[in-house]
Write an enzyme that holds these catalytic residues in place. Structure first.
Site, mmCIF file in Angstrom:
data_model
loop_
_atom_site.group_PDB
_atom_site.id
_atom_site.type_symbol
_atom_site.label_atom_id
_atom_site.label_comp_id
_atom_site.label_asym_id
_atom_site.label_seq_id
_atom_site.Cartn_x
_atom_site.Cartn_y
_atom_site.Cartn_z
ATOM 1 N N ASN A 67 -1.580 7.906 1.764
ATOM 2 C CA ASN A 67 -1.472 7.806 0.294
ATOM 3 C C ASN A 67 -2.710 8.284 -0.425
ATOM 4 O O ASN A 67 -2.634 8.957 -1.445
ATOM 5 C CB ASN A 67 -1.263 6.341 -0.108
ATOM 6 N N ASP A 69 1.911 29.240 -41.621
ATOM 7 C CA ASP A 69 1.420 29.932 -42.816
ATOM 8 C C ASP A 69 1.650 31.412 -42.614
ATOM 9 O O ASP A 69 1.686 31.880 -41.482
ATOM 10 C CB ASP A 69 -0.092 29.742 -42.945
ATOM 11 N N GLU A 127 -1.385 5.248 -5.534
ATOM 12 C CA GLU A 127 -2.703 4.863 -6.054
ATOM 13 C C GLU A 127 -3.401 5.984 -6.812
ATOM 14 O O GLU A 127 -4.089 5.762 -7.796
ATOM 15 C CB GLU A 127 -3.623 4.411 -4.906
ATOM 16 N N VAL A 176 0.833 -1.200 0.000
ATOM 17 C CA VAL A 176 0.000 0.000 0.000
ATOM 18 C C VAL A 176 0.870 1.254 0.000
ATOM 19 O O VAL A 176 0.607 2.235 -0.698
ATOM 20 C CB VAL A 176 -0.929 -0.013 1.242
ATOM 21 N N ALA A 177 1.963 1.169 0.793
ATOM 22 C CA ALA A 177 2.845 2.336 0.900
ATOM 23 C C ALA A 177 3.560 2.619 -0.415
ATOM 24 O O ALA A 177 3.875 3.756 -0.740
ATOM 25 C CB ALA A 177 3.865 2.098 2.002
ATOM 26 N N ILE A 193 2.697 1.901 -3.719
ATOM 27 C CA ILE A 193 2.022 2.240 -4.981
ATOM 28 C C ILE A 193 1.310 3.592 -4.871
ATOM 29 O O ILE A 193 0.509 3.809 -3.977
ATOM 30 C CB ILE A 193 1.007 1.141 -5.351
ATOM 31 N N ASP A 237 -2.182 12.882 0.812
ATOM 32 C CA ASP A 237 -1.266 13.179 -0.310
ATOM 33 C C ASP A 237 -1.984 13.647 -1.576
ATOM 34 O O ASP A 237 -1.403 14.350 -2.394
ATOM 35 C CB ASP A 237 -0.479 11.909 -0.685
HETATM 36 P P1 ATP Z 1 -0.397 31.270 -47.006
HETATM 37 O O1 ATP Z 1 0.042 29.936 -47.505
HETATM 38 O O2 ATP Z 1 0.589 31.986 -46.224
HETATM 39 O O3 ATP Z 1 -1.763 31.293 -46.414
HETATM 40 P P2 ATP Z 1 -1.397 32.437 -49.387
HETATM 41 O O4 ATP Z 1 -2.735 32.705 -48.853
HETATM 42 O O5 ATP Z 1 -0.743 33.514 -50.153
HETATM 43 O O6 ATP Z 1 -0.363 32.100 -48.337
HETATM 44 P P3 ATP Z 1 -2.549 30.771 -51.307
HETATM 45 O O7 ATP Z 1 -3.901 31.083 -50.815
HETATM 46 O O8 ATP Z 1 -2.211 29.379 -51.689
HETATM 47 O O9 ATP Z 1 -1.465 31.152 -50.274
HETATM 48 O O10 ATP Z 1 -2.267 31.735 -52.510
HETATM 49 C C1 ATP Z 1 -1.180 31.552 -53.378
HETATM 50 C C2 ATP Z 1 -1.194 32.592 -54.435
HETATM 51 O O11 ATP Z 1 -2.344 32.444 -55.236
HETATM 52 C C3 ATP Z 1 -1.259 34.015 -53.911
HETATM 53 O O12 ATP Z 1 0.005 34.535 -53.670
HETATM 54 C C4 ATP Z 1 -1.942 34.738 -55.046
HETATM 55 O O13 ATP Z 1 -1.011 35.124 -56.022
HETATM 56 C C5 ATP Z 1 -2.859 33.693 -55.630
HETATM 57 N N1 ATP Z 1 -4.206 33.815 -55.084
HETATM 58 C C6 ATP Z 1 -4.593 33.838 -53.820
HETATM 59 N N2 ATP Z 1 -5.906 33.957 -53.690
HETATM 60 C C7 ATP Z 1 -6.401 34.002 -54.938
HETATM 61 C C8 ATP Z 1 -7.717 34.091 -55.492
HETATM 62 N N3 ATP Z 1 -8.799 34.155 -54.736
HETATM 63 N N4 ATP Z 1 -7.838 34.112 -56.824
HETATM 64 C C9 ATP Z 1 -6.763 34.033 -57.609
HETATM 65 N N5 ATP Z 1 -5.505 33.947 -57.163
HETATM 66 C C10 ATP Z 1 -5.315 33.914 -55.839
#
Ligand code: ATP
Length: 887
Positions: A704, A324, A282, A277-278, A280, A708
């Protein structure tokens, strides 16, 4: 058979106006009638079940058997105490479990997907549970279908139905009525089924069934939040097993030693049980669960929702955060600031508007756009919203343009292609509008519009365009190219025919400022031994300009583009990532390779993602982080953690919280283990030397399982250590005994054991009337003196363990520096612990039941003095560490 009915019939049967959708009042009525759009709750465990779960463990069985034996041999009060302690402990366990369960329930609510609906003519996002039959739902790539829908519109819509049909290749959907019955689910092309996933295109549908009435509702059970055990919990189960086996061996050894010493067999059996008992801890598994659950709750407050429990621990080891750019590092509030066309860049605030080319650009960015700006709401992709706002400022209204040039075909944007194309009716011809990344559009361009004329695009012109784009990118502007062309028949409506021989119109530059708090968070990461990596689909120069501003990158060579990455082998990439901080123009597929390369270099990687194709990299990363606001459902479901504010700074808070949770759990574990070693040492040494047992089984059980437990939980709730982000990440391989904790556990265990033993011997000396502690006749101790001495040991062992809990609060800082009152739970736990012991010793009935003796003031002072020795020792040790040990 909704698929065999035409759209009007469906709409009239479900009593909905296709233009406006349902009214809010009608939705409420239907919600009452049909119930929420969710599957029936899986049966929550009843309190009774939770209670029996607590009792269902080997240790408790041993205790029950012991209680039974105590009962048989006439030690009724001992038997009852064991039962009471089991009961109280099970109750504490039930409370903890239901609290943890509650926290996970909350999580489930937060993590459920949302759906876009049209109600009262307004498009808005609502929680999926609130969808009712008759609702008009808009679906787009990346979203889970929130209910069974009869599609009324579908543009290149592809849906992955594996959750329903097992088929993982997405199927194309359309809105045409099927004219026969008996069609299998997989072929019902105009129905989108609940829980399946739109992977491409967009569509609109009327909800025909919700909740349990949907196809998936009929067969599937709820997508549950994973309650996987964390690596630490797994290790603890292992440790529990080892301790269990160890304690049985030590108990057997003690039994035989006693047996050969000629002691009473029954006595020895009870002592052996006491030792088991001491030994584990628990309460440990329950404490870890509750600390994790409370930590998860704290994370929610800091806007990070944990979907998979093990991530809480892994977070503490993260050494690379791949983030991103757009929306996470930046504000995602884009504003068009510059336009380049007809050979010059001009600010949006003062455009030169005479030429037809300008009109065409603003028409193109309004028409080739899915964002919606109304008086009430603005929805859509921030890039597109920015474009619409810019056009609007200059008098181009999307609604009017949409009526004038009706959209007849489109190829949706995806981050792979990095562009979007729409086709619009223009009398008897068609206008093709295209926008996207310059690298995607330029190779498709044959002409440039200049002074209203289309002239051949020559290499010099291309150079000029690139030069202007670079100029904008150097100013951290996101650059989008705009192009168009005209076609005259529908047979041209295929990507390869539409997207070639384009007429270049110009460039649009927009600013997306970094989030204010991010720069500081990145600096904080640096201090914490964590490297921040920017991953973006954006242009290399734009990305670098922002990375530089944020302190992620210093020099341009630290950047790598997607196409450069494609040319590297995995081994080369492993080398390259050591010096790369910005990955630009990458597509989701690249992300998987990037994560793998970092992992191969021994890093623990957190990776953010929001898109449809980000799921593989989120899964590949050690901690997948999805965006709660702008992320797709796919990304959320693949992630370990969801950020409710999409903010990079929140990842850093989550890492900090993760480090603290681990540290606090470790404190609880080390506290319980070192305390238990104290008990083992006390008993083992006494028996080995042939002395009477200093404590009985119920005394150990009491300490325990009751005195504790509270400090152990309170340690788990210790306030965050402000210096935790100054330390390097913890190695994932590190055990809880690393960093001197093993030695600490042993050292304090032995110290506490010896102090209690000393209290016992001093008690015997005082109450057997021996001359000195060296002349005690251990073989013939009178019962009253023994109980008195046992009480001294009992109090010293319990108090020193209570006080010892303070030692675990920090490895180096003095108690005065941390603040005695900064963990009020711990203070309260210790006060309650002391109070329980004082009551036990002073209430005659209890002290009879527990076979303990009233103590004099001198006894108390003596026991308390011994009990605070570990604190004094620890404070001295910490002072020494502060002076002589750097880390
Ligand atoms: P992250 O990856 O940091 O979010 P992001 O948003 O720029 O970056 P995407 O959304 O993949 O990445 O966009 C990539 C590229 O596509 C952009 O840099 C732009 O040139 C083009 N793009 C983004 N949105 C549109 C859209 N709605 N229509 C047309 N081209 C677009």
């Amino acid at each position: 058979m909704w698929y065999a009915k035409n759209v009007q019939t469906v709409a009239s049967e479900l009593d909905v106006d296709l233009e406006t959708g349902l009214s809010q009042k009608e939705v409420e009525k239907r919600l009452d009638f049909y119930g929420a759009n969710e599957f029936k709750e899986y049966k929550k465990p009843t309190l009774m079940k939770l209670f029996f779960d607590q009792i269902n463990s080997l240790l408790i069985y041993i205790l029950l058997v012991s209680a039974f034996i105590f009962f048989i041999v006439g030690e009724i009060s001992d038997a009852i105490i064991i039962l009471v302690v089991i009961l109280v402990n099970a109750c504490i366990g039930v409370i903890q479990e239901s609290k943890a369960e509650q926290a996970l329930e909350e999580l489930k609510k937060i993590a459920t997907p949302k759906a876009v609906v049209k109600r009262e003519g307004i498009i808005k996002e609502v929680p999926s549970q609130q969808i009712v039959p008759g609702d008009i739902v808009i679906v787009d790539a990346g979203r889970y279908i929130p209910a069974d829908l009869r599609l009324i519109e579908a543009v290149n819509l592809k849906i992955e139905e594996s959750s329903l049909t097992g088929e993982s290749v997405p199927v194309e959907k359309d809105a045409t009525t099927l004219d026969q019955g008996g069609i299998p689910l997989a072929e019902q092309r105009n129905i989108a089924f609940m829980s399946t996933l739109a992977t491409y295109g967009r569509g609109v549908g009327i909800v025909v069934n919700t909740g349990m009435n949907t196809e998936i509702g009929k067969i599937a059970s709820m997508l549950e939040i994973s309650k996987d055990t964390t690596p630490l919990q797994k290790k603890l189960t292992e440790l529990g097993k080892t301790l269990g086996i160890g304690s049985i061996i030590v108990s057997a050894v003690i039994f035989f030693i006693g047996f050969f010493q000629g002691r009473d067999v029954l006595d020895m059996f009870l002592i052996s049980v006491s030792l088991a008992v001491a030994a584990i801890p628990e309460g440990l598994p329950a404490i870890v669960t509750i600390v994790l659950a409370l930590g998860v709750e704290r994370m929610i407050k800091r806007r990070a929702v944990v979907r998979k429990l093990p991530a809480v621990e892994t977070l503490g080891s993260v050494s690379i955060i791949c983030s991103d750019k757009t929306g996470t590092l930046t504000q995602n509030k884009m504003t068009v600031t510059k336009i380049y066309t007809g050979d010059q860049i001009f600010p949006l605030s003062s455009p030169v508007l005479e030429e037809p080319i300008y009109a065409r650009i603003f028409e193109a960015i309004s028409l080739c756009n899915d964002a919606v700006i109304t008086k009430h709401e603005t929805t859509g992709d921030p890039t597109e919203i920015a474009l619409l706002e810019a056009a609007k400022k200059l008098g181009y209204d999307k609604q009017i343009l949409d009526q004038q040039y009706k959209r007849v075909f489109e190829i949706a944007f995806d981050s792979e292609r990095k562009m979007m194309t729409t086709v619009h009716q223009n009398n008897d011809r068609y206008l093709v509008m295209i926008k996207g990344a310059l690298e995607s559009i330029l190779p498709l361009t044959s002409y440039v519009m200049k002074n209203g004329e289309n002239i051949r695009c020559e290499s010099k012109m291309i150079e000029k365009i690139n030069e202007q784009a670079n100029k904008m990118a150097d100013e951290a502007l996101r650059v989008l190219a705009v192009a168009f062309k005209e076609v005259d028949c529908e047979t041209m409506f295929t990507p390869d025919k539409l997207e070639k021989d384009l007429i270049f119109l110009g460039l649009v530059g927009m600013i997306d400022p970094p989030r204010d708090e991010v720069k500081q968070s990145i600096a904080q990461c640096k201090n914490a031994g964590i490297k921040t990596i920017m991953i973006t689909g954006d242009n290399q120069k734009t990305a670098f300009a922002i990375a530089k501003e944020l302190g992620i990158a210093k020099e341009q060579p630290e950047t790598l583009s997607g196409s450069e990455l494609d040319r590297l082998s995995d081994t080369e990439l492993r080398e390259k990532v050591k010096f790369t901080t910005v990955f630009a123009r990458v597509s989701p597929e690249h992300k998987v390779r990037i994560v793998k390369a970092f992992k191969a270099n021994g890093h623990i990687v957190a990776m953010t993602g929001d898109g449809v194709n980000d799921a593989p990299s989120l899964k590949q990363a050690d901690v997948g982080v999805a965006m709660g606001k702008n992320g797709t459902d796919v990304a959320k479901m693949a992630a370990d953690i969801i950020l409710t504010d999409d903010n990079f700074a929140t990842i850093v808070s989550a890492v900090e919280e993760g480090r603290n949770i681990y540290q606090n759990i470790k404190k609880s574990i080390i506290f319980l283990l070192s305390s238990n070693i104290g008990g083992i040492v006390l008993l083992f040494v006494a028996i080995f030397l042939g002395w009477p047992a200093p404590l009985s089984a119920i005394h150990f059980l009491w300490i325990n399982l009751l005195t504790d437990t509270l400090p152990a939980i309170a340690l788990g709730l210790d306030p965050n250590d402000p210096d935790i982000m100054k330390q390097k990440p913890r190695s994932i391989k590190e055990t809880i005994f690393a960093g001197g904790s093993g030695a600490f556990t042993l050292l304090y265990g032995v110290l506490i054991g010896l102090l209690s033993l000393f209290a016992f011997v001093a008690g015997l000396d005082a109450y057997t009337g021996s001359q000195s502690i060296f002349t005690i006749d251990f073989k013939n101790v009178d019962k009253d003196a023994l109980i008195h001495a046992q009480t001294m040991a009992f109090i010293t062992l319990s108090l020193s363990r209570l006080f010892h809990s303070f030692n675990l609060r920090h490895k180096k800082k003095a108690l005065t520096e941390i603040g005695l009152f900064s963990n009020k739970f711990l203070l309260l736990a210790v006060i309650i612990g002391i109070a329980i012991q004082v009551i036990l010793v002073n209430v005659p009935v209890l002290n009879k039941i527990f076979e303990i003796h009233y103590l004099t003031a001198i006894d108390w002072i003596f026991a308390i003095t011994l009990s605070i020795v570990p604190i004094i020792f620890s404070e001295l040790e910490k002072a020494w560490k502060r002076v002589f040990v750097i880390n």
